[in-house]
Structures are given as structure tokens and as C-alpha cells.
Design a protein around this motif. Structure first.
Motif, PDB file in Angstrom:
ATOM      1  N   CYS A  69       0.828  -1.199   0.000  1.00  0.00           N
ATOM      2  CA  CYS A  69       0.000   0.000   0.000  1.00  0.00           C
ATOM      3  C   CYS A  69       0.866   1.255   0.000  1.00  0.00           C
ATOM      4  O   CYS A  69       1.978   1.258   0.548  1.00  0.00           O
ATOM      5  CB  CYS A  69      -0.914  -0.007   1.221  1.00  0.00           C
ATOM      6  SG  CYS A  69      -2.059   1.379   1.306  1.00  0.00           S
ATOM      7  N   ASN A  70       0.340   2.331  -0.596  1.00  0.00           N
ATOM      8  CA  ASN A  70       1.111   3.576  -0.691  1.00  0.00           C
ATOM      9  C   ASN A  70       1.047   4.426   0.581  1.00  0.00           C
ATOM     10  O   ASN A  70       1.488   5.570   0.569  1.00  0.00           O
ATOM     11  CB  ASN A  70       0.642   4.400  -1.902  1.00  0.00           C
ATOM     12  CG  ASN A  70      -0.732   5.016  -1.703  1.00  0.00           C
ATOM     13  OD1 ASN A  70      -1.549   4.522  -0.928  1.00  0.00           O
ATOM     14  ND2 ASN A  70      -0.998   6.097  -2.415  1.00  0.00           N
ATOM     15  N   ILE A  71       0.525   3.869   1.665  1.00  0.00           N
ATOM     16  CA  ILE A  71       0.615   4.557   2.954  1.00  0.00           C
ATOM     17  C   ILE A  71       1.597   3.831   3.869  1.00  0.00           C
ATOM     18  O   ILE A  71       1.528   3.950   5.102  1.00  0.00           O
ATOM     19  CB  ILE A  71      -0.757   4.701   3.633  1.00  0.00           C
ATOM     20  CG1 ILE A  71      -1.383   3.335   3.908  1.00  0.00           C
ATOM     21  CG2 ILE A  71      -1.665   5.578   2.826  1.00  0.00           C
ATOM     22  CD1 ILE A  71      -2.571   3.398   4.854  1.00  0.00           C
ATOM     23  N   GLY A  72       2.506   3.074   3.278  1.00  0.00           N
ATOM     24  CA  GLY A  72       3.531   2.418   4.061  1.00  0.00           C
ATOM     25  C   GLY A  72       3.067   1.196   4.811  1.00  0.00           C
ATOM     26  O   GLY A  72       3.619   0.872   5.866  1.00  0.00           O
ATOM     27  N   ALA A  73       2.060   0.511   4.285  1.00  0.00           N
ATOM     28  CA  ALA A  73       1.522  -0.668   4.951  1.00  0.00           C
ATOM     29  C   ALA A  73       1.648  -1.894   4.059  1.00  0.00           C
ATOM     30  O   ALA A  73       1.500  -1.816   2.838  1.00  0.00           O
ATOM     31  CB  ALA A  73       0.059  -0.450   5.322  1.00  0.00           C
ATOM     32  N   ILE A  74       1.935  -3.021   4.677  1.00  0.00           N
ATOM     33  CA  ILE A  74       1.973  -4.319   4.007  1.00  0.00           C
ATOM     34  C   ILE A  74       1.059  -5.250   4.783  1.00  0.00           C
ATOM     35  O   ILE A  74       1.122  -5.297   6.018  1.00  0.00           O
ATOM     36  CB  ILE A  74       3.398  -4.904   3.983  1.00  0.00           C
ATOM     37  CG1 ILE A  74       4.381  -3.938   3.324  1.00  0.00           C
ATOM     38  CG2 ILE A  74       3.416  -6.252   3.268  1.00  0.00           C
ATOM     39  CD1 ILE A  74       5.831  -4.281   3.570  1.00  0.00           C
TER      40      ILE A  74
END
Length: 583
Positions: free
Chosen positions: A231-236
Motif C-alpha cells: 500500500c502507498n501509505i507504508g503498509a503491508i
């Protein structure tokens, strides 16, 4: 970053508001029960560890409803609808879905400002033309920078490139057989989706795979039991496919003080996950990018059980767009591509956590490097890369550019991969086709001398030369035939076999990936659709629409279950959590 880029950036002393119909096709044949069980019981060690732990590392707060950014699709029999019991047979513990919380809400104080996050859509062709032009105008300066680098200059001292040796390559292939196509549309011991047309429709599952931002990429574990979303909010997030697609791990780099965005990655052995993407300065704004100032972007390796970062590989200065893990001559390597124009191979230790050496692929001309795909039956010695508007062939062992196949697309070629074309023409069909004058007939293109070859598909974007966002050339995907040399020092030949074009296929964006099961090409669009092109006929078998009118970034066939995963920048078209959409 270059001096020009820095001059366009503005230092500000504030916290960033951004957080990290197909002819002659037969009905699907059921998979023998014994064969299916043999496949589904082969769980990897990593999957078993995650299931055993059964712990989420997010805060114990009530979860907010997130936008579902990934859609799961299964094959549907034309004779009957799939009911809840069917799901229970397909996914263990399906009934637990109704009570399961996918993930707890992030506690980052800046999440309230999520709506101000710049959309990834800014990278449309018409908005990227200036950046591409700037990079090309700086190509000569980049060459000088390469020469000044001690690490790279030693490779430039090589006077000759190792010539292609058929005997050596054949021996490498025998000693290191490929594992690329264990499953395709014709694999008998698989329940992979093999037919998509009016008689074999798709339906959506009543499952939400969610995150708070755009799901920019996905990958599957080798055993097919885990799905990883970036994800582009720094989440995996890691999802257990066989347990109702429950979220078993939520990973963030808790030690990172800047703004993370994740685009790509791969599950490694021993419970590790390698990832890459973009890192942005939380306190500095870039007028050129209309975004936070980009920082050097590192590859990060996480332990999927603990969620901790265990390694960090520095080398790229801009977004990392592709990462692959391979073995060459018994050694472990990562290979990465970046928007900074470099392709780097990373020699890793036996446990994948220690960097032994890193080597950039030397060419001095590439401005943006997107994806890589290794040439089949060469022991991973050669790979094809989508770079700028070209396809380029590299020698992985020597870290050298061998050949450039120019001008595949007028703007850039951003995705390419080798496929096992299961419906390629038979010898009889070739003879019939040889009497036809049709220049685009794939049956006319063959290796008369018996040379080895492989099938390769690519996709790209076209230059907006009419007006903003409008191109005179339609978007397309292309099927190529890569013919191998059959003599010492010979050259590879790339033949264009067929282009897949439709008047409604609009895909002028970047960071978009296509996929194939060997019979169809699934090609995302900027309007939330998936075009299903039949590789043999070139016709559109279906147009799948389940996302909002926005870019679909990634799509994956599950190798042995009747599933297709797709992810986009927006939420699902249907917002009902357990609604089913029949295509």
C-alpha cells in the motif's frame, strides 16, 4: 537526486500531512480430488508459522471501515450459482468471515489527513512527460556520473562482452531448471482459471481485502497460500487465502521516521519478505513533483512473523518498481529496478539477510527501469527488462547490457514477462497459415532453423501527442517471440507476433502490471476495468468491471485455485461487504 531537482525543492519546517467469446473452447474439466488435495496440502514453513502464531500486531482498537482496494474473483459454472457452502469448500472456515476483523485501525496521528494524500494517479502519461523529458535531457550528465563512480567504472573497463555460448547455456539450464510455469491454463493437476468467456463467466467473492490507501502491488507465496498486498501509505498486509482470506499480519516499518510507500516485493525463504517502493521527506516539499521531496529509496527486508525490519539495502535514489529473488549457480540474489534508471543485482547471504555485494547493470542510457523477467531455459543467466520505451536484454552474470529492442511504445514500456503460450499454433496450423497473406498472423513467424525460443508479452503507454491525456496511438499489449542464438556469439531476435488492441482499452498510466495464464492476457485500464484478451485470436473475451473508474494497478492468477486478484487506487464498485457480482 540531481542538482536541478534539488533547486526545485522547498524546505519547510512543518510536519507533512501525508502518511506513510472464444471459438472452439471446451468446458472446464474438474480437477481430480486426490490431485487437488496433494496441491493444497503443500503449505510452506512460513505459512504454517503464521497460522500457528495467529496474532495481529496492530493496536486493539475498533477497526474503521476501509476502502476495499483489492477484488477477488473466482470462476463460475454457467449451470449454477456459487453459494456459501461452495465458499466453505473453497476456503476453510468461510463462516468465520462474518465476525472477522481484517485489521485494526492505524494509530498514526496523521491518518486523519489521509484524504490529502496525493493520488498515485498523478503519474499519468500527460503528467509525467516533463519528468521523462528532464531525465532524457540529463542523460549525458548521468553518463559522466557513472564514469566517476569507482564501483561502476571498473565494469566499464571491460572491452568485450562474453559471447553467447549455446553449449554453456544449455548446461546451465540442465543444472538449474526453471520453475516458472508449474501451473498454466492446461495444467491437469490444477484448478487454475483456464476459460473466461460468455459460457465461463466470473463472479466476485463476498470478501473485502482492504487498506486505507491505494493497493499498488501484490504477490503470492510460492505455496499459493498467502497473498501479500503493498500500500502507498507504508503498509503491508499478508492474507491467508485458505482460511477465508483473513489478515494474519500487518507490517509497517516502525523504525522509519520518513514517509514510506510500498509498491512491490516478494516472500523469501525462512519467513522473510523483501519490499521496495518510495521514501519521502516528511519536512520537505518538491515543487517539481508536487509531493514531498523524494529521498534515496532502500530495499527493506522484514521478518513476517515478528514484523520487524531485519535488513536494509541502500543503492537506489528514486522509486523501486520491481524486486525479484532468484538463484544463480547456487547463490542467492535479489534484482531490483528503479525510476532512477538503474537495475541492481544484490548478492545475498545464504539466509537472505546479509548483503555480500551489489552490482549495477551497466548501460549508461536508461532513464527509467520498470520490470524484469528472466529468459527461460538459460539458468537465469539472461533477463529482459522493460526500460523507457524499449525492451532491453541483459547478461545477469556479467551485469552487462547485451541488446536493445527499440521503440516498443511511443512513451514507455513498463511491463513485460515471459509466458507459456498453451494455445500456440500447431505444425498443421502453421502450414495453413503460411499460405495466407495476413502479416500479423502469428503462425507465419517461426524459427526455420530449429532455434530455441520463448514467448514474451509487454504493455506500455503512448505519448499524448494530440492533447492533454489524448494519444494518436491506441493502447495495446504485444506478444513477442524471442528467438535464441544457435551459434557462438549469435544475437537474440525479438519478433512481434501480435498486438492486442481494442477501441475501449485505455491504459495510459504507469505502475500497471499485466498477467497471463498462458491462454489469456489480463490487461488493466485506467477506468477500473480488466480487459481479457485471447492470446491466439487477439479478440476480447471479456471486460471485467468491479473497481471504481480509476487505475487498476495489478492483477494475478492464482496458480492452482480458481481465483483472480486485482488491486486498484480506489474502492470496489459494489460497496456491500458480502455482495456478489456476477460478470
Amino acid at each position: 537526486m540531481s542538482e536541478e531537482h534539488n533547486n526545485s525543492d522547498i524546505d519547510i519546517d512543518i510536519e507533512s500531512p501525508f502518511v506513510d467469446q472464444v471459438a472452439e473452447e471446451e468446458p472446464t474439466t474438474p480437477v481430480p480430488t486426490a490431485a487437488k488435495q496433494a496441491v493444497t496440502e503443500s503449505l510452506s514453513k512460513e505459512t504454517r508459522k503464521l497460522r500457528k502464531k495467529k496474532v495481529l500486531d496492530s493496536d486493539d482498537e475498533e477497526e474503521k471501515v476501509a476502502k476495499p482496494d483489492t477484488v477477488v474473483r473466482v470462476s463460475k459454472s454457467p449451470e449454477e450459482d456459487m453459494n456459501e457452502q461452495d465458499f466453505a469448500d473453497l476456503f476453510m472456515n468461510y463462516n468465520s468471515l462474518t465476525d472477522h476483523q481484517i485489521d485494526h485501525i492505524d494509530t498514526d496521528d496523521l491518518m486523519d489527513e489521509l484524504d490529502r494524500l496525493p493520488p498515485l494517479r498523478k503519474a499519468l502519461v500527460n503528467k509525467k512527460k516533463k519528468k521523462v523529458a528532464d531525465r532524457k535531457s540529463r542523460a549525458s550528465a548521468k553518463k559522466l556520473a557513472i564514469v566517476k563512480s569507482e564501483i561502476i567504472s571498473k565494469y566499464l573497463e571491460k572491452k568485450t562482452i562474453e559471447p553467447y555460448d549455446p553449449e554453456k547455456v544449455n548446461q546451465l539450464a540442465l543444472e538449474n531448471p526453471d520453475g516458472y510455469w508449474k501451473f498454466d491454463a492446461e495444467t491437469k493437476d490444477s484448478n487454475m482459471i483456464d476459460l473466461i468467456n460468455s459460457d465461463n463467466e466470473l463472479m466476485t467473492l463476498p470478501l473485502d481485502i482492504c487498506d486505507q490507501g491505494a493497493v499498488t502491488g501484490m504477490t503470492l507465496s510460492d505455496d499459493g497460500a498467502l497473498l501479500v498486498t503493498f500500500c502507498n501509505i507504508g503498509a503491508i498486509k499478508i492474507w491467508d487465502i485458505r482460511n477465508g482470506l483473513t489478515c494474519v499480519r500487518h507490517i509497517r516499518d516502525r523504525s522509519e521516521s520518513q514517509i514510506d510507500e510500498f509498491y512491490c516485493g516478494q516472500i523469501l525463504p525462512d519467513g522473510l519478505l523483501v519490499t521496495g517502493g518510495k521514501l519521502k521527506n516528511r519536512h520537505r516539499w518538491s515543487a517539481e513533483d508536487n509531493d514531498n521531496h523524494i529521498l534515496p529509496c532502500a530495499i527493506k527486508i522484514f521478518n513476517v512473523i515478528t514484523g520487524e525490519r531485519v535488513a536494509k539495502l541502500d543503492g537506489h535514489t528514486e522509486e523501486i518498481l520491481c524486486i525479484k529473488a532468484i538463484q544463480f549457480k547456487g547463490n542467492n540474489y535479489l534484482i531490483s529496478t528503479s525510476q532512477d534508471g538503474y537495475i541492481i543485482k544484490w548478492h545475498m547471504s545464504e539466509d537472505w539477510t546479509t548483503l555480500l555485494d551489489s552490482t549495477p547493470m551497466v548501460d549508461g542510457v536508461t532513464c527509467m527501469a520498470f520490470t524484469v523477467s528472466f529468459v527461460p531455459n538459460t539458468g537465469n543467466k539472461y533477463f529482459m527488462a522493460a526500460c523507457d520505451e524499449h525492451l532491453r536484454l541483459y547478461d545477469f552474470e556479467q551485469a552487462m547490457l547485451l541488446q536493445t529492442f527499440e521503440d516498443m511504445y511511443s512513451s514507455y514500456c513498463d511491463c513485460g514477462k515471459f509466458v507459456n503460450w498453451v494455445d500456440q499454433p500447431t505444425e498443421d496450423e502453421k502450414k495453413v497459415a503460411s499460405k495466407s497473406p495476413a502479416s500479423d498472423d502469428p503462425m507465419q513467424i517461426d524459427s526455420e532453423d530449429g532455434s530455441s525460443f520463448a514467448w514474451f508479452i509487454s504493455r506500455g503507454a503512448e505519448m499524448c501527442d494530440v492533447s492533454d491525456g489524448v494519444s494518436s496511438k491506441p493502447n495495446s499489449c504485444t506478444l513477442h517471440k524471442l528467438v535464441y542464438p544457435n551459434k557462438m556469439g549469435g544475437k537474440f531476435e525479438l519478433q512481434t507476433v501480435k498486438k492486442y488492441i481494442h477501441e475501449d482499452y485505455h491504459a495510459n498510466s504507469w505502475l500497471v502490471k499485466i498477467t497471463s495464464n498462458g491462454r489469456y492476457i489480463l490487461a488493466p485500464t485506467i477506468y477500473g476495468q480488466l480487459f481479457v484478451f485471447n492470446m491466439k485470436t487477439g479478440k476480447v473475451s471479456a471486460i471485467i468491471k468491479e473497481h471504481e473508474d480509476i487505475e487498476v494497478r495489478d492483477v494475478i492468477f492464482h496458480p492452482y485455485m480458481p481465483l483472480i486478484f486485482s488491486s486498484s487506487d480506489g474502492k470496489k464498485k459494489t460497496e456491500g461487504k458480502h455482495s456478489i457480482q456476477i460478470y
